[in-house]
Design a protein around this motif. Structure first.
Motif, mmCIF file in Angstrom:
data_model
loop_
_atom_site.group_PDB
_atom_site.id
_atom_site.type_symbol
_atom_site.label_atom_id
_atom_site.label_comp_id
_atom_site.label_asym_id
_atom_site.label_seq_id
_atom_site.Cartn_x
_atom_site.Cartn_y
_atom_site.Cartn_z
ATOM 1 N N MET A 108 56.111 -4.516 135.887
ATOM 2 C CA MET A 108 55.176 -5.575 136.172
ATOM 3 C C MET A 108 54.512 -5.492 134.924
ATOM 4 N N GLY A 109 54.100 -4.502 134.728
ATOM 5 C CA GLY A 109 52.837 -4.170 133.388
ATOM 6 C C GLY A 109 53.363 -4.651 132.099
ATOM 7 N N THR A 110 54.907 -3.852 132.435
ATOM 8 C CA THR A 110 55.522 -4.433 130.456
ATOM 9 C C THR A 110 55.808 -5.669 130.339
ATOM 10 N N THR A 111 56.294 -7.131 131.972
ATOM 11 C CA THR A 111 56.124 -8.038 131.803
ATOM 12 C C THR A 111 54.454 -8.712 131.456
ATOM 13 N N ALA A 112 53.604 -8.345 132.335
ATOM 14 C CA ALA A 112 52.601 -9.308 131.640
ATOM 15 C C ALA A 112 52.273 -9.081 130.501
ATOM 16 N N ALA A 113 52.585 -7.964 129.303
ATOM 17 C CA ALA A 113 52.258 -7.805 128.313
ATOM 18 C C ALA A 113 52.788 -8.499 127.477
ATOM 19 N N ALA A 114 54.454 -8.532 127.502
ATOM 20 C CA ALA A 114 55.049 -9.616 126.929
ATOM 21 C C ALA A 114 54.877 -10.952 127.274
ATOM 22 N N GLY A 115 54.220 -11.082 128.381
ATOM 23 C CA GLY A 115 53.699 -13.093 127.892
ATOM 24 C C GLY A 115 52.580 -13.628 127.545
ATOM 25 N N THR A 116 51.495 -12.156 127.656
ATOM 26 C CA THR A 116 50.307 -12.205 126.649
ATOM 27 C C THR A 116 51.052 -12.427 125.320
ATOM 28 N N GLU A 117 51.946 -11.488 125.138
ATOM 29 C CA GLU A 117 51.759 -11.760 123.464
ATOM 30 C C GLU A 117 53.009 -12.563 123.504
ATOM 31 N N GLY A 118 53.810 -13.571 123.891
ATOM 32 C CA GLY A 118 53.619 -15.036 123.672
ATOM 33 C C GLY A 118 52.992 -16.170 123.654
ATOM 34 N N ARG A 119 52.402 -15.906 124.287
ATOM 35 C CA ARG A 119 50.684 -16.906 124.288
ATOM 36 C C ARG A 119 50.186 -16.946 122.953
ATOM 37 N N GLY A 120 49.943 -15.545 122.266
ATOM 38 C CA GLY A 120 49.133 -15.166 121.113
ATOM 39 C C GLY A 120 49.604 -15.630 120.716
ATOM 40 N N GLU A 121 51.126 -15.539 120.247
ATOM 41 C CA GLU A 121 52.192 -16.306 119.266
ATOM 42 C C GLU A 121 52.438 -17.639 118.968
ATOM 43 N N ALA A 122 52.309 -18.485 120.503
ATOM 44 C CA ALA A 122 51.810 -19.639 120.705
ATOM 45 C C ALA A 122 50.426 -20.252 120.033
ATOM 46 N N VAL A 123 48.971 -19.425 120.414
ATOM 47 C CA VAL A 123 48.456 -20.354 119.871
ATOM 48 C C VAL A 123 48.051 -19.478 118.447
ATOM 49 N N GLY A 124 48.484 -18.616 118.029
ATOM 50 C CA GLY A 124 48.901 -18.936 116.629
ATOM 51 C C GLY A 124 49.369 -19.960 115.939
ATOM 52 N N GLU A 125 50.425 -20.417 115.834
ATOM 53 C CA GLU A 125 51.243 -21.752 115.869
ATOM 54 C C GLU A 125 50.605 -22.828 115.653
ATOM 55 N N GLU A 126 49.868 -22.074 116.508
ATOM 56 C CA GLU A 126 48.462 -23.971 117.135
ATOM 57 C C GLU A 126 47.311 -23.879 116.102
ATOM 58 N N ASP A 127 47.154 -22.873 116.450
ATOM 59 C CA ASP A 127 45.976 -22.661 115.067
ATOM 60 C C ASP A 127 46.671 -23.406 113.693
ATOM 61 N N GLY A 128 47.234 -22.352 112.781
ATOM 62 C CA GLY A 128 48.442 -23.012 111.580
ATOM 63 C C GLY A 128 48.488 -24.531 111.832
ATOM 64 N N ALA A 129 49.307 -25.490 113.289
ATOM 65 C CA ALA A 129 49.173 -26.721 112.796
ATOM 66 C C ALA A 129 48.437 -27.397 113.294
ATOM 67 N N ILE A 130 47.290 -27.369 113.384
ATOM 68 C CA ILE A 130 45.774 -27.854 113.586
ATOM 69 C C ILE A 130 45.114 -27.869 111.966
ATOM 70 N N LEU A 131 45.067 -26.587 111.740
ATOM 71 C CA LEU A 131 44.466 -26.846 110.120
ATOM 72 C C LEU A 131 45.712 -27.673 109.246
ATOM 73 N N GLN A 132 46.537 -26.980 109.175
ATOM 74 C CA GLN A 132 47.607 -28.085 108.499
ATOM 75 C C GLN A 132 46.986 -29.168 108.399
ATOM 76 N N LEU A 133 47.243 -30.064 109.575
ATOM 77 C CA LEU A 133 46.562 -31.294 110.985
ATOM 78 C C LEU A 133 45.706 -31.876 110.081
ATOM 79 N N LEU A 134 44.599 -30.717 110.279
ATOM 80 C CA LEU A 134 43.115 -31.254 109.711
ATOM 81 C C LEU A 134 43.199 -31.241 107.478
ATOM 82 N N ASP A 135 43.266 -30.870 107.390
ATOM 83 C CA ASP A 135 43.683 -30.669 105.651
ATOM 84 C C ASP A 135 44.248 -31.438 105.073
ATOM 85 N N SER A 136 45.140 -31.641 105.760
ATOM 86 C CA SER A 136 46.551 -33.396 105.430
ATOM 87 C C SER A 136 45.210 -34.191 106.062
#
Lengths: 129, 195
Positions: free
Chosen positions: B1-29
């Motif tokens: 259960m702890g491993t599943t929660a950690a994997a879910g947190t990691e996945g959400r973190g990646e998505a947030v990082g990707e979203e931030d990258g896309a937003i930065l690219q968008l704002l620069d453009s």
């Protein structure tokens, strides 16, 4: 980006124009094209040009394979705003440009409108979370 | 259960990082897009003013759209389109536009051209000026493009031609920035759907 592949299309494509006479005249020497059948890559819009003619020209230029960019004066784009805003292809690129009597207004630009829409829907959905 | 929660947190973190990258690219453009529109407006205004001056000296009938439909005319300047594809299916193809002014790219190496009628093998004593020859060719093409307005055109018309050429360069940059904006928008919508 390492995993992106550039595919040259080996096509020299045209720039089409739907604009007032001065703009088309200015660009014509560089990008104007009239073929043997008198098909052109431009439409000059004046007071007598109907909205239907503008719509037909827009539809023709956005479906031709030899056109990469369509320049349209923003005041002309406003006449066919629904058509311009619903266009969602990457090529040909539709660029709204200013005209002599109508300066560029970012509020009406279709690309910027799409960004505004995304952020407004983002803020709505984040408010719901 | 702890491993599943950690994997879910990691996945959400990646998505947030990707979203931030896309937003930065968008704002620069977006910033680039608006600046380029300002430059385009400026160069177009200059071109219209010079065109009006030329029309004033040559007469309305000499610089008119009626001249355009007279005979077949090939575009001297075209656009080269390159489409980049990504192995990642989530990333859309992004077109890249480049201008072929007067039939050639600005960044291409000019082929060596013989000068004074000598072949390259005979040119050991004479100098080859590829850039000058290319410039002369471009100048000839520019003059030929203006020939529809008459054999002798006023300097203001030539200057107007230069302003509209500058506008074309801005247009190509705007087209590429638009591609980047649409690509960033696509990425943001993809990330949003995943989350």
């Amino acid at each position: 980006m390492a995993n992106r592949v550039q595919i040259p299309t080996n096509n020299s494509a045209l720039i089409a124009m739907i604009a007032d006479e001065d703009t088309v005249t200015g660009f014509f020497a560089g990008v104007g094209n009239v073929d043997l059948r008198r098909n052109t890559n431009y439409l000059i819009v004046d007071s007598k040009t109907t909205v239907k003619a503008i719509e037909d020209a827009f539809k023709e230029f956005t479906t031709r394979e030899d056109i990469a960019i369509v320049l349209i004066s923003q005041y002309v784009a406003n006449m066919i705003r629904f058509l311009v805003d619903s266009y969602n292809k990457a090529v040909p690129a539709i660029l709204e440009i200013p005209s002599k009597d109508h300066p560029y207004d970012p509020a009406h630009d279709s690309v910027l409108s799409r960004v505004r829409y995304l952020f407004s829907s983002e803020s709505v959905s984040s408010g719901r979370r | 259960m702890g491993t599943t929660a950690a994997a879910g947190t990691e996945g959400r973190g990646e998505a947030v990082g990707e979203e931030d990258g896309a937003i930065l690219q968008l704002l620069d453009s977006l910033d680039g897009y608006i600046s380029l529109m300002g430059s385009l407006s400026s160069s177009l205004r200059q071109g219209w003013l010079e065109l009006s001056s030329a029309r004033h000296s040559m007469g309305n009938s000499r610089i008119s759209s009626v001249l355009f439909d007279m005979k077949p005319h090939s575009s001297a300047t075209t656009v080269d389109l390159t489409v980049s594809t990504a192995s990642d299916a989530d990333q859309a193809t992004q077109p890249h536009f480049s201008l072929l002014k007067w039939g050639s790219r600005g960044d291409e190496k000019s082929p060596s051209v013989e000068v004074d009628g000598k072949t390259p093998s005979q040119a050991s004593s004479s100098t080859i000026y590829p850039a000058v020859a290319a410039d002369n060719q471009v100048r000839k093409k520019r003059s030929k493009a203006l020939s529809m307005f008459g054999a002798l055109v006023p300097p203001k018309l030539r200057v107007a031609q230069g302003s509209f050429e500058t506008s074309l360069e801005a247009i190509i940059e705007i087209a590429n920035t638009r591609s980047t904006i649409l690509s960033a928008l696509g990425r943001l919508q993809t990330v949003d759907l995943r989350s």
